[in-house]
Design an enzyme around this catalytic site. Structure first.
Site, short mmCIF file in Angstrom:
data_model
loop_
_atom_site.label_atom_id
_atom_site.label_comp_id
_atom_site.label_asym_id
_atom_site.label_seq_id
_atom_site.Cartn_x
_atom_site.Cartn_y
_atom_site.Cartn_z
N ASN A 159 0.80 -1.24 0.00
CA ASN A 159 0.00 0.00 0.00
C ASN A 159 0.83 1.29 0.00
O ASN A 159 0.38 2.30 -0.50
CB ASN A 159 -1.05 -0.02 1.12
CG ASN A 159 -0.46 -0.06 2.50
OD1 ASN A 159 0.71 -0.41 2.68
ND2 ASN A 159 -1.25 0.27 3.49
N GLU A 258 4.52 -3.95 12.41
CA GLU A 258 3.54 -2.90 12.12
C GLU A 258 2.37 -3.58 11.42
O GLU A 258 2.46 -3.89 10.23
CB GLU A 258 4.16 -1.82 11.23
CG GLU A 258 5.36 -1.11 11.85
CD GLU A 258 4.97 -0.16 12.99
OE1 GLU A 258 3.77 0.13 13.14
OE2 GLU A 258 5.86 0.26 13.72
N CYS A 292 -3.43 1.26 6.81
CA CYS A 292 -3.63 0.69 8.15
C CYS A 292 -4.22 1.73 9.09
O CYS A 292 -4.87 1.38 10.06
CB CYS A 292 -2.31 0.18 8.69
SG CYS A 292 -1.05 1.44 8.68
P1 NAP Z 1 0.18 -9.00 3.86
O1 NAP Z 1 -0.65 -9.89 3.03
O2 NAP Z 1 0.35 -9.32 5.29
O3 NAP Z 1 1.59 -8.93 3.12
C1 NAP Z 1 2.62 -8.11 3.62
C2 NAP Z 1 3.94 -8.68 3.15
O4 NAP Z 1 4.12 -9.98 3.72
C3 NAP Z 1 4.06 -8.87 1.64
O5 NAP Z 1 5.38 -8.57 1.27
C4 NAP Z 1 3.76 -10.34 1.47
O6 NAP Z 1 4.31 -10.91 0.31
C5 NAP Z 1 4.43 -10.91 2.70
N1 NAP Z 1 3.93 -12.23 3.08
C6 NAP Z 1 2.70 -12.75 2.91
N2 NAP Z 1 2.64 -13.99 3.43
C7 NAP Z 1 3.87 -14.27 3.91
C8 NAP Z 1 4.44 -15.40 4.56
N3 NAP Z 1 3.74 -16.50 4.82
N4 NAP Z 1 5.72 -15.32 4.94
C9 NAP Z 1 6.45 -14.23 4.68
N5 NAP Z 1 5.97 -13.13 4.07
C10 NAP Z 1 4.69 -13.14 3.70
O7 NAP Z 1 -0.34 -7.49 3.83
P2 NAP Z 1 -0.69 -6.60 2.58
O8 NAP Z 1 -2.00 -7.06 2.04
O9 NAP Z 1 0.46 -6.49 1.65
O10 NAP Z 1 -0.85 -5.16 3.26
C11 NAP Z 1 -2.00 -4.77 3.89
C12 NAP Z 1 -1.89 -4.98 5.39
O11 NAP Z 1 -0.76 -4.25 5.88
C13 NAP Z 1 -3.08 -4.43 6.13
O12 NAP Z 1 -3.43 -5.33 7.15
C14 NAP Z 1 -2.54 -3.13 6.73
O13 NAP Z 1 -3.22 -2.69 7.89
C15 NAP Z 1 -1.13 -3.50 7.02
N6 NAP Z 1 -0.29 -2.30 7.14
C16 NAP Z 1 0.13 -1.93 8.37
C17 NAP Z 1 0.89 -0.78 8.51
C18 NAP Z 1 1.37 -0.33 9.86
O14 NAP Z 1 2.27 0.50 9.91
N7 NAP Z 1 0.83 -0.82 10.97
C19 NAP Z 1 1.23 -0.02 7.39
C20 NAP Z 1 0.78 -0.43 6.14
C21 NAP Z 1 0.02 -1.60 6.03
P3 NAP Z 1 3.40 -11.11 -1.00
O15 NAP Z 1 3.19 -9.75 -1.53
O16 NAP Z 1 4.21 -11.95 -1.89
O17 NAP Z 1 2.13 -11.75 -0.55
#
Ligand code: NAP
Length: 486
Positions: A159, A258, A292
């Protein structure tokens, strides 16, 4: 106008490992799409476990020299990165929009935000200090020595393709750590461009490695299982965060997590409604709601609920949707089809349970992953969207009559990232600050992200802080020496 892909030459759409830009060992690649058209815009290397470990070899190999590089020199390299990002803002922003979908103005804002982490941590790099004191019993002295934790593994979401990496890489480098970043598979290009910009700025080989892969699970778990890795910083969903925390535990890694959020935005009757409306628009619609810290639930005190709702719905209805690179677009494409389907289902569920749609609520026909700005009222407490991250341009508005009632509702979630309160009463604002179980709170503001402030959540929104002075501490271990001095 030039093609945004011109920013990243084909030879840099590959893995950045040590001093090389190279293909994955098996030569595999995967496609990156423009979410506004569904068309492939590039192929990038699809790393396997061996490639990930090669990046760790490079990060480990560069560690001693980087940790021993004078802080002023490290600081200057971070400043050079800040300057390059700022000078090339338009180029970087266009690439962000192309692969992620957000409107260009928002992508420019992300570049400014991401660049600021490099400026902030350039300033912190030269202010890492220990302490010297006399033991209370006398007879010896206590000296604390901060040291870089070691090679770090970063996993980032789609994002904010630049900023989520910048806010890890900048403090890590400032502290003297080397890094391996695995960007989200949907938005790897911006991180590769950042690595290229840092190479050009003079950051030594091995300090910033980037591994793009479609096999996140395998590659990241191999990195976390290797004893040379000393730190994991993850930004993404709580669901994946839990998996990575378990893996990090086996190797007793330092972690910064995060994770997801479910922010309540509370508008009190004594608020300046113009300020509250501006704040609510930013908190809901920044990044098309794919944030987020997005306002997920809007609670408005009864005396002003109708007026606020009508004015908010009017502003949401006036936003224009389209390709993020086109002029005048406020709402770009969402990241993928799954995201649109999820949001569509959440809206349908709320309507089934009695909610009314004031604006939007129907996905458009045609290509690309679009969902229109949507406002819902009469949303019952059991609607699924009140318990889940909507992650899109949908705003449920509910009324409230007492602070205790709204505080209890706001806190009734596993998440604790951020909240927003709009009120003209300072004491009321302080009661919300103390009573809301969140790591951050916007008071009469819809935007809280700032490199000079400690960003991070409590409860299942995460562990640790990014940005501010606290941000660099996440990358420092402390050795304490007891020095005999009778
Ligand atoms: P996500 O599905 O959790 O993916 C985040 C990252 O983790 C991606 O690089 C993804 O790779 C990787 N990943 C997925 N499964 C994995 C596994 N089993 N082992 C290792 N790495 C893995 O999240 P997203 O959909 O990209 O982002 C949205 C989420 O991020 C929302 O929940 C949002 O709230 C959160 N977020 C939090 C913050 C904060 O600062 N608190 C900031 C921004 C976003 P792939 O792309 O290859 O799946």
């Amino acid at each position: 106008m030039s093609d945004p892909m011109d920013a990243l030459a084909p030879e840099h759409r590959r893995l950045r490992i040590g001093d090389a830009w190279r293909d994955a060992a098996g030569g595999a690649t995967f496609a990156v799409e423009d979410p506004a058209t569904g068309k492939t815009i590039a192929e990038v290397a699809d790393a396997g476990v061996g490639d990930g470990l090669a990046a760790l070899d490079a990060a480990t190999g560069a560690m001693a020299e980087w940790a021993g590089t004078p802080p002023r020199k490290r600081s200057e390299l971070l400043t050079a990165t800040y300057r390059a990002l700022t000078e090339r803002s338009d180029e970087v922003a266009r690439l962000i929009t192309l692969e992620m979908g957000k409107p260009l103005a928002e992508a420019r804002a992300e570049v400014a935000y991401g660049a600021e982490f490099f400026r902030w941590f350039a300033e912190e790099a030269v202010r890492v200090e220990g302490r010297y004191s006399t033991a209370p019993t006398g007879g010896y002295r206590i000296l604390t020595v901060p040291k870089p934790v070691g090679p770090c593994v970063f996993v980032t979401p789609w994002n904010f393709p630049l900023a989520m990496g910048a806010r890890k890489i900048a403090p890590a480098l400032a502290a003297g750590c080397t890094t391996i970043t695995k960007p989200a598979a949907q938005t790897p290009l911006t991180m590769l461009l950042l690595a290229r910009i840092m190479e050009e700025a003079g950051v030594p080989a091995g300090v910033v490695n980037v591994v793009t892969t479609k096999r996140a699970g395998e590659v990241v778990s191999a990195l976390l299982a290797d004893s040379r890795t000393r730190k994991l910083s993850f930004t993404g969903s709580t669901e994946v965060g839990r998996v990575l925390l378990r893996q990090a535990a086996d190797n007793v890694l330092r972690t910064s997590m995060e994770l997801g959020g479910n922010a309540a935005l509370i508008v009190c009757a004594d608020a300046d409604l113009d300020v509250a409306l501006d704040g609510a628009m930013v908190a809901k619609m920044r990044n098309i709601g794919e944030s987020c810290v997005a306002a997920n639930r809007i609670y408005v005190e009864e005396p002003v609920r109708e007026e606020f709702t009508a004015r908010f719905a009017e502003r949401m209805g006036a936003l224009s949707m389209g390709h993020g690179l086109d002029d005048g677009v406020d709402v770009g494409a969402l990241i993928d089809e799954a995201s649109v389907t999820k949001i569509d289902k959440l809206v349908a569920d709320a309507v089934d349970r009695g909610a009314r749609v004031l604006v939007g609520g129907r996905r458009p026909d045609g290509p690309g992953h679009f969902y229109p700005p949507t406002v819902l009222v009469d949303v019952p407490g059991d609607a699924l969207m009140l318990g889940a991250e909507i992650f899109g341009p949908v705003a449920p508005i509910m009324g409230f009559t007492s602070d205790n009632e709204v505080m209890a509702k706001a806190n009734d979630t596993e998440y604790g990232l951020v909240g927003y309160v709009f009120t003209g009463d300072l004491q009321r604002a302080l009661r919300f600050t103390e009573g809301l179980a969140t790591g951050m709170l916007g008071v009469n503001r819809g935007l809280i992200s700032d490199p000079s402030a400690p960003f991070g959540g409590v409860k299942q929104s995460g562990i640790g802080k990014e940005g501010s002075h606290e941000g660099i501490l996440e990358y420092l271990d402390l050795t304490y020496a007891a020095i005999d001095l009778p």
